[in-house]
Design a protein around this motif. Structure first.
Motif, mmCIF file in Angstrom:
data_model
loop_
_atom_site.group_PDB
_atom_site.id
_atom_site.type_symbol
_atom_site.label_atom_id
_atom_site.label_comp_id
_atom_site.label_asym_id
_atom_site.label_seq_id
_atom_site.Cartn_x
_atom_site.Cartn_y
_atom_site.Cartn_z
ATOM 1 N N ALA A 72 2.904 48.259 100.674
ATOM 2 C CA ALA A 72 3.193 49.100 99.616
ATOM 3 C C ALA A 72 3.191 48.539 98.135
ATOM 4 O O ALA A 72 2.859 49.310 97.309
ATOM 5 C CB ALA A 72 4.647 49.269 100.140
ATOM 6 N N LEU A 73 3.350 47.315 98.150
ATOM 7 C CA LEU A 73 3.191 46.791 96.588
ATOM 8 C C LEU A 73 1.786 46.874 96.485
ATOM 9 O O LEU A 73 1.266 47.152 95.215
ATOM 10 C CB LEU A 73 3.453 45.452 96.646
ATOM 11 C CG LEU A 73 5.209 45.021 96.731
ATOM 12 C CD1 LEU A 73 5.456 43.475 96.995
ATOM 13 C CD2 LEU A 73 5.663 45.698 95.390
ATOM 14 N N LEU A 74 0.699 46.378 97.266
ATOM 15 C CA LEU A 74 -0.773 46.609 96.779
ATOM 16 C C LEU A 74 -1.222 48.070 96.723
ATOM 17 O O LEU A 74 -1.747 48.274 95.830
ATOM 18 C CB LEU A 74 -1.459 46.167 98.308
ATOM 19 C CG LEU A 74 -1.266 44.556 98.223
ATOM 20 C CD1 LEU A 74 -2.000 44.174 99.728
ATOM 21 C CD2 LEU A 74 -1.805 43.811 97.141
ATOM 22 N N ALA A 75 -0.368 48.968 97.513
ATOM 23 C CA ALA A 75 -0.716 50.336 97.205
ATOM 24 C C ALA A 75 -0.456 50.858 95.758
ATOM 25 O O ALA A 75 -0.920 51.709 95.169
ATOM 26 C CB ALA A 75 -0.207 51.093 98.313
ATOM 27 N N SER A 76 0.781 50.283 95.313
ATOM 28 C CA SER A 76 1.164 50.701 93.999
ATOM 29 C C SER A 76 0.449 49.772 92.849
ATOM 30 O O SER A 76 0.761 49.909 91.525
ATOM 31 C CB SER A 76 2.836 50.510 93.965
ATOM 32 O OG SER A 76 2.928 48.947 93.940
ATOM 33 N N GLY A 77 -0.571 49.163 93.143
ATOM 34 C CA GLY A 77 -1.384 48.512 92.291
ATOM 35 C C GLY A 77 -0.840 46.983 91.634
ATOM 36 O O GLY A 77 -1.336 46.281 90.725
ATOM 37 N N GLN A 78 0.326 46.497 92.368
ATOM 38 C CA GLN A 78 0.694 45.412 91.962
ATOM 39 C C GLN A 78 0.145 44.199 92.853
ATOM 40 O O GLN A 78 -0.245 44.203 94.053
ATOM 41 C CB GLN A 78 2.251 45.261 92.508
ATOM 42 C CG GLN A 78 2.831 46.105 91.601
ATOM 43 C CD GLN A 78 4.408 46.216 91.909
ATOM 44 O OE1 GLN A 78 4.868 45.024 91.916
ATOM 45 N NE2 GLN A 78 5.181 47.228 92.319
ATOM 46 N N GLY A 79 0.132 43.122 92.246
ATOM 47 C CA GLY A 79 -0.401 41.778 93.138
ATOM 48 C C GLY A 79 0.679 41.207 93.957
ATOM 49 O O GLY A 79 1.860 41.637 93.695
ATOM 50 N N VAL A 80 0.299 40.458 94.758
ATOM 51 C CA VAL A 80 1.186 39.796 95.758
ATOM 52 C C VAL A 80 1.048 38.301 95.695
ATOM 53 O O VAL A 80 -0.292 37.862 96.155
ATOM 54 C CB VAL A 80 1.216 40.560 97.074
ATOM 55 C CG1 VAL A 80 2.160 39.760 98.078
ATOM 56 C CG2 VAL A 80 1.421 41.852 97.041
#
Length: 152
Positions: free
Chosen positions: A66-74
């Motif tokens: 979900a974080l990756l889908a929102s364009g955030q790095g992890v």
């Protein structure tokens, strides 16, 4: 003993649409199959092979997607990972000299590796938890004082 600091996925390193679709499918599956049992995953190209994953890891995977889908790095960091003072300062969002002051004051445990300090990630999280609690208590005291003085 030093532990790897974990994996990093930078923003834009993955297909956001694919990550979104996968996160949605995992969330839907977990909602339809509540409980604590491990999750069996059968890949589209895996044939008869089934991958059994602990439920907690599956939940975490959905959160990562979900974080990756929102364009955030992890970034995943094990609790036992030992960070440099620069990495630790960045995690706490403070300067490196300020962090070193905390270390030398005994606020956060550390160990020396040659001439370099190493800080366990778990100890940084514990310090941040204590510091957040201290700030919340101070804010509560100010609110109470304001109410007593009729300012609030």
């Amino acid at each position: 003993m030093s532990v790897r600091t974990g994996g990093v996925i930078r923003p834009g390193d993955t297909d956001a649409e694919l990550a979104s679709r996968a996160a949605r499918r995992i969330r839907d599956y977990l909602a339809a199959h509540p409980g604590t049992d491990p999750v069996s995953i059968q890949g589209e190209l895996a044939g008869d092979d089934t991958l059994v994953v602990p439920r907690a890891a599956t939940v975490m995977l959905a959160q990562i997607l979900a974080l990756l889908a929102s364009g955030q790095g992890v970034q995943i960091i094990p609790d036992a990972a030992e960070l440099t003072t620069q990495q630790a300062a960045e995690f706490l969002n403070v300067s490196r000299p300020y962090l070193i002051g905390l270390l030398e004051a005994g606020e956060i445990p550390y160990r020396m590796v040659g001439t370099h300090r190493r800080v366990r990630f778990e100890d940084l999280r514990e310090y941040r938890r204590r510091d957040d609690l201290k700030h919340r208590q101070a804010a509560d005291e100010l609110t109470q004082l304001s109410e007593e003085l009729g300012l609030y």
